[in-house]
Design a protein around this motif. Structure first.
Motif, PDB file in Angstrom:
ATOM      1  N   UNK A   1       0.876  -1.380   0.085  1.00 44.93           N
ATOM      2  CA  UNK A   1      -0.014   0.040  -0.152  1.00 44.93           C
ATOM      3  C   UNK A   1       0.761   1.207   0.030  1.00 44.93           C
ATOM      4  N   UNK A   2       1.825   1.255   0.869  1.00 50.55           N
ATOM      5  CA  UNK A   2       2.487   2.582   0.992  1.00 50.55           C
ATOM      6  C   UNK A   2       3.430   2.689  -0.061  1.00 50.55           C
ATOM      7  N   UNK A   3       4.129   1.635  -1.072  1.00 55.60           N
ATOM      8  CA  UNK A   3       5.120   1.871  -1.702  1.00 55.60           C
ATOM      9  C   UNK A   3       4.678   1.541  -3.059  1.00 55.60           C
ATOM     10  N   UNK A   4       3.569   1.058  -3.379  1.00 53.54           N
ATOM     11  CA  UNK A   4       2.903   0.828  -4.635  1.00 53.54           C
ATOM     12  C   UNK A   4       2.756   2.096  -5.565  1.00 53.54           C
ATOM     13  N   UNK A   5       2.927   1.841  -6.761  1.00 49.17           N
ATOM     14  CA  UNK A   5       2.837   3.204  -7.583  1.00 49.17           C
ATOM     15  C   UNK A   5       1.619   2.975  -8.751  1.00 49.17           C
ATOM     16  N   UNK A   6       0.850   1.955  -8.491  1.00 51.61           N
ATOM     17  CA  UNK A   6      -0.283   1.894  -9.129  1.00 51.61           C
ATOM     18  C   UNK A   6      -1.561   1.863  -8.217  1.00 51.61           C
TER      19      UNK A   6
ATOM     20  N   UNK B   1      -0.647   3.275  -2.937  1.00 48.17           N
ATOM     21  CA  UNK B   1      -1.312   4.734  -2.619  1.00 48.17           C
ATOM     22  C   UNK B   1      -0.574   5.869  -3.219  1.00 48.17           C
ATOM     23  N   UNK B   2       0.751   5.603  -3.455  1.00 51.64           N
ATOM     24  CA  UNK B   2       1.778   6.575  -3.886  1.00 51.64           C
ATOM     25  C   UNK B   2       0.987   7.585  -4.887  1.00 51.64           C
ATOM     26  N   UNK B   3       0.457   7.152  -6.222  1.00 53.51           N
ATOM     27  CA  UNK B   3      -0.306   8.174  -7.203  1.00 53.51           C
ATOM     28  C   UNK B   3      -1.481   9.069  -6.404  1.00 53.51           C
ATOM     29  N   UNK B   4      -1.999   8.656  -5.468  1.00 51.05           N
ATOM     30  CA  UNK B   4      -3.211   9.431  -4.563  1.00 51.05           C
ATOM     31  C   UNK B   4      -2.183  10.463  -3.777  1.00 51.05           C
ATOM     32  N   UNK B   5      -1.269   9.972  -3.019  1.00 52.47           N
ATOM     33  CA  UNK B   5      -0.536  10.710  -2.377  1.00 52.47           C
ATOM     34  C   UNK B   5       0.159  11.914  -3.128  1.00 52.47           C
TER      35      UNK B   5
ATOM     36  N   UNK C   1      -7.651   4.937   3.091  1.00 49.97           N
ATOM     37  CA  UNK C   1      -7.012   6.307   2.491  1.00 49.97           C
ATOM     38  C   UNK C   1      -7.508   7.333   3.546  1.00 49.97           C
ATOM     39  N   UNK C   2      -8.792   7.233   4.210  1.00 47.86           N
ATOM     40  CA  UNK C   2      -9.263   7.986   4.913  1.00 47.86           C
ATOM     41  C   UNK C   2      -8.214   8.089   6.090  1.00 47.86           C
TER      42      UNK C   2
END
Ligand SMILES: Nc1ncnc2c1ncn2[C@@H]1O[C@H](COP(=O)(O)OP(=O)(O)OP(=O)(O)O)[C@@H](O)[C@H]1O
Ligand SMILES: [Mg+2]
Lengths: 304, 302, 322
Positions: free
Chosen positions: B57-62, B74-78, B276-277
């Motif tokens: 979750x923390x490191x994924x890019x998709x 979550x990276x794209x959202x962050x 995400x929340x």
């Protein structure tokens, strides 16, 4: 600075300033900065003007009796804001009804009762931190607690409760300020008459703080009316053509209606959105004006 | 619970005790809310992390929550969130700071009484209205003519409206900080032959710096948590990009997207909403605490 | 509160000695009172007497001991208002070069107001209004084309409460030179200023620490160093010791005596001993029934304290007033 000899003997050279050349430049920097200031403020005001113009020029022509008395429709020409408007008003009233007793009570406790410094400080920091939680997080909480936990479902009541939690810190802070503004002499006089703490608060402090508290509540209502995100999570998205019943499922409010119409790229629906925004802004304006009037009225009656 | 003054305690009637209990309970609602929010987020997020490893979750890019194969990096959202917030600050810091300085140091009382309510007016505009402004004016009229190749949704449009949104916040909080600088410091500088601008730039602003920093951090927190304006302006395209002409998706926009659709309550997507929340909550909490700390330092200064 | 309200300023004739006597903590002499009269306000051009040596004062061009006029700042028929309230009524006086002039008087009589007209600090108060003329070396500092920034650079000020900037000690002292585009070696100037303010030894190892980390007395000396660094000609001090303990007060007073070799100093003080100890000339101000301040008496400090002309002065300096 050299042109004012005061006596027959001219002022000596000491009167000639020593750092003058750079002063022009230093002053220029100041003038340039003032220009930047005016530019920034001007840009802000221009933005506000363009925004209002964009909305009003689009929205006002659509404002007619039909728009104010019908529900949404697939055909822009027959669409209206009545359910959303009523929903917004109902929610605002409910929020006021809920936050008024709780918010004022919390403020009274924090200002008049709590003497333990640590607990008091903890509560206060907590309230100010709550004011910084994104509104959508309240939506998530409302979804879990009111909609599902308490089984209220996607009702207007659940929406109002969610917004109440969101607004509560604002009401508490405003009420605390109002209470703090009551002069100490007022309290002492009442205590001197042998009143208990609650008698003093109810009979003497609260009436004096009432204008401030009421103003705070109304301003909080104005804020609640403009909130959108949390209501999306607790279900105010339905295509509602009927007037909402607080405890039955299905309701919408103005911001949600605006959101739906704004997301529709067709010109007419953009105009509908603008018209609904106009209604929303008028509503907020009325509330703000009301707050000002109440403050002026009540504080005139209650001079101390 | 606090006792009434000693001489009254024995006679405190039951009714007053009830009243006091109600008051204390109300005051505790803030704490209960905080605890409740944390509990809900933790509880549901844990469910989510049972199925999606935290590291992924923390490191994924998709991030693909609605189209198979589902991916929850979550990276794209962050980055989308930070990009919009960063851009907003890029606009709001100079604009808000300069306006704040103008209000605190230059504006005459008469100008101030006109300007302050106007700023409050901007601050009070519902965010959905700013979203409409983005979709109806900024993107199609302003940006289309200025930025070649920009779409209907873009980071840029989002940054601009969120910037408009938080500018009054920075302006009024930094105005407060500037006004709190004691007059004696200004006089000291003036007495040495400083020009007004030098007094402001070299004494007043540095003295108020922590208050100003705090206002900026708070604005950042507001920008990160901003929802409706961003949903309408930035779109819903979770991609890892630094191109501000692109549409992205922010964390808040994802939450809205999930709750708008008819996502079933127990599904992984639905649980992702809470994860995400929780991420959003942690980010804003950290920012708020940081700003508190900065303000506290400021208070101890004089 | 008081029995009489003089309509005009009455200043007894007096002559400060032309040469600087060595200053000791408690001054003994300033010269015979009553000799060589120079009438105040503003001497008339043709008026006989008072302009000759030694020590005629108040006339631009009238040299003291080094070819300069003896007067630096001169107030001519000054009246001040804050909005509708008149704080100063028709005050004329002059400040002698390289002397220490003390302004004394009851609280609220307008000492600070008067002091602040000398470097145009009151321009910062929106409701402030001034009538009359203030000249500095003969130049009307409120005249057209005169920039208050330049005035304040040449007429520095030290305040009642030490007000170091929340910057390092070094930056505090370097502030003035920097904004004025000082071209020399800044380090040297900072050191020199701190030495002159008798602070160098105490801070030389911590120049980078915040000015706020110093003690009150040190802070006040830092403010003096900061003022000296801009090389003003006049230093105005508004109750510079009222926030300090006796030891720090003495330090500041010694410093003033030392500085008055090069600078003209005007000090407002509530402390009678301080005025008596530290000043050459004393000006006693009080206020009328309308609370507007006016000058009662001006003269060599010793005479004001030992042999005042006015009942009001006598009452005040002997502690029977205010
Ligand atoms: N900024 C201001 N606005 C309005 N009135 C002022 C202002 N500053 C001073 N005054 C008034 O002018 C009068 C003289 O004030 P000033 O500060 O010069 O007195 P002072 O002799 O220095 O008193 P103290 O010894 O207490 O410092 C007072 O009545 C005061 O109230
Ligand atoms: Mg004073």
């Amino acid at each position: 600075m050299t042109a004012h000899p005061a006596g027959p003997v001219a002022a000596p050279a000491a009167a000639a300033p020593r750092f003058e050349p750079s002063l022009m430049r230093r002053k220029l920097a100041g003038t340039v900065f003032l220009g930047v200031c005016l530019l920034a403020v001007g840009l802000l005001l221009l933005t506000l003007a363009v925004l209002l113009w964009d909305i009003l020029s689009r929205g006002v022509p659509w404002l007619d009796a039909q728009f104010l008395t019908s529900g949404p429709s697939r055909r822009a020409a027959r669409a209206g804001v009545l359910p959303a408007l009523v929903g917004s008003i109902e929610i605002a009233l409910l929020v006021a009804l809920i936050t008024f007793p709780v918010g004022v009570a919390a403020a009274i406790y924090l200002e008049e009762y709590a003497t333990d410094g640590r607990i008091n400080r903890l509560l206060r920091t907590n309230i100010s931190n709550l004011a910084g939680v994104p509104s959508i997080v309240y939506g998530i909480f409302g979804l879990a607690l009111f909609v599902r936990g308490l089984g209220l479902g996607f009702t207007l009541l659940a929406g109002a409760l969610t917004l109440s939690l969101l607004i509560l810190p604002v009401v508490i802070i405003a009420s605390m300020e109002a209470l703090r503004a009551v002069p100490h002499a007022q309290r002492e006089a009442a205590f001197a008459l042998g009143g208990s703490r609650w008698q003093v608060v109810r009979g003497s402090v609260l009436p004096a703080a009432a204008p401030g508290i009421l103003t705070g509540i109304i301003l909080a209502m104005a804020r609640a009316i403009g909130e959108t995100a949390p209501l999306i999570l607790v279900g105010a998205v339905t295509f509602v053509t009927f007037l909402p019943n607080p405890i039955a499922s299905g309701y919408t409010v103005l911001p949600i209606q605006i959101f739906q119409w704004a997301g529709d790229p067709r010109e007419d629906f953009q105009s509908l959105a603008a018209a609904a925004i106009t209604v929303l802004l008028v509503l907020m304006f009325v509330l703000n004006a009301l707050a000002i009037v109440i403050r002026a009225r009540l504080s005139r009656h209650l001079t101390w | 619970m606090t006792a009434a003054p000693a001489s009254f305690t024995r006679r405190t009637p039951v009714r007053e005790r009830l009243v006091e209990a109600f008051l204390a309970l109300s005051a505790a609602i803030g704490i209960l809310t905080t605890v409740g929010i944390v509990a809900v987020l933790v509880f549901e997020a844990v469910e989510f992390f049972r199925e999606v490893p935290l590291l992924e979750y923390l490191t994924g890019t998709v991030w693909s929550a609605s189209i198979k194969p589902f991916r929850f990096g979550v990276l794209p959202l962050v980055t989308g969130t930070l990009l919009v917030a960063g851009l907003a600050l890029l606009i709001a810091i100079p604009l808000g700071l300069v306006s704040g300085i103008y209000l605190a140091e230059y504006a005459s009382p008469r100008i101030r009484t006109v300007l302050k309510p106007l700023l409050e007016l901007i601050a009070g505009i519902p965010t959905v209205v700013l979203g409409f402004f983005a979709i109806n004016f900024i993107s199609p009229i302003l940006l289309k003519s200025l930025v070649p190749g920009i779409g209907g949704f873009s980071v840029l449009a989002g940054g601009i409206v969120v910037g408009i949104l938080v500018t009054p916040l920075i302006a009024s909080l930094s105005e407060d900080a500037l006004r709190a600088v004691p007059r004696s410091l200004r006089e000291g500088a003036f007495a040495m032959g400083a020009t007004k601008f030098e007094v402001v730039r070299r004494v007043v602003v540095p003295a108020a710096l922590s208050g100003i920093m705090a206002s900026i951090i708070l604005a950042m927190s507001r920008a990160v948590g901003e929802t409706m304006a961003v949903v309408l302006a930035v779109g819903a395209n979770p991609q890892l990009t630094l191109d501000i002409r692109e549409s992205v998706q922010t964390m808040t926009a994802f939450i809205v997207q999930i709750s708008l659709g008819d996502t079933p309550a127990g599904s992984l997507q639905f649980k992702a909403l809470f994860a995400v929340g929780a991420t959003l909550f942690l980010m804003t909490l950290a920012l708020n605490l940081l700003s508190d700390r900065v303000v506290a330092r400021f208070r101890n200064r004089y | 509160m008081e029995e009489e309200t003089p309509v005009t300023v009455t200043t007894p004739p007096h002559t400060p000695s032309g040469t600087q006597p060595p200053r000791v903590p408690i001054r003994i002499v300033t010269g015979p009172a009553g000799a060589g009269a120079a009438a105040m306000p503003a001497p008339q051009p043709g008026e006989p007497g008072g302009h000759g040596e030694p020590g005629g004062h108040g006339e631009p061009g009238n040299s003291g001991n080094s070819g300069e006029p003896a007067t630096t700042v001169r107030l001519e028929a000054i009246s001040c208002w804050y909005g509708g309230f008149r704080a100063i009524r028709d005050v004329s006086l002059d400040i002698e070069r390289r002397r220490i002039t003390a302004l004394i008087g009851p609280s609220g009589c307008g000492k600070s107001t008067l002091l602040r007209t000398m470097n145009r600090m009151n321009d910062l108060v929106p409701s402030f209004r001034l009538a009359g003329r203030v000249t500095f070396d003969g130049v009307d500092i409120y005249g057209r084309g005169v920039d208050p920034v330049v005035v304040r650079r040449r007429v520095g000020m030290v305040f009642q409460k030490p007000n170091p900037f929340p910057k390092s000690i070094y930056d505090n002292v370097a502030f003035g030179p920097r904004i004025n585009g000082y071209r020399g070696k800044l380090d040297e100037l900072v050191e020199r200023s701190l030495r002159r303010a008798a602070l160098w030894d105490e801070v030389k190892d911590k120049l980078r620490q915040s000015g706020l980390s110093l003690s009150g007395g040190q802070q006040q000396r830092l403010c003096i160093a900061r003022t000296i660094a801009t090389e003003p000609e006049v230093i105005l001090m508004d109750e510079p010791c009222s926030a300090l303990d006796p030891r720090a007060t003495l330090q500041i007073e010694e410093l003033m005596a030392e500085l008055s070799r090069d600078y003209t100093i005007v000090i407002v003080t509530h402390n009678m001993q301080q005025a008596a100890r530290a000043s050459d000339t004393t000006i006693f101000i009080t206020m009328g029934d309308d609370r507007a301040g006016y000058v009662v008496e001006r003269g060599p400090t010793l005479r004001i304290f030992t042999n005042p002309e006015h009942r009001l002065t006598e009452d005040y300096v002997s502690g029977r007033f205010g």
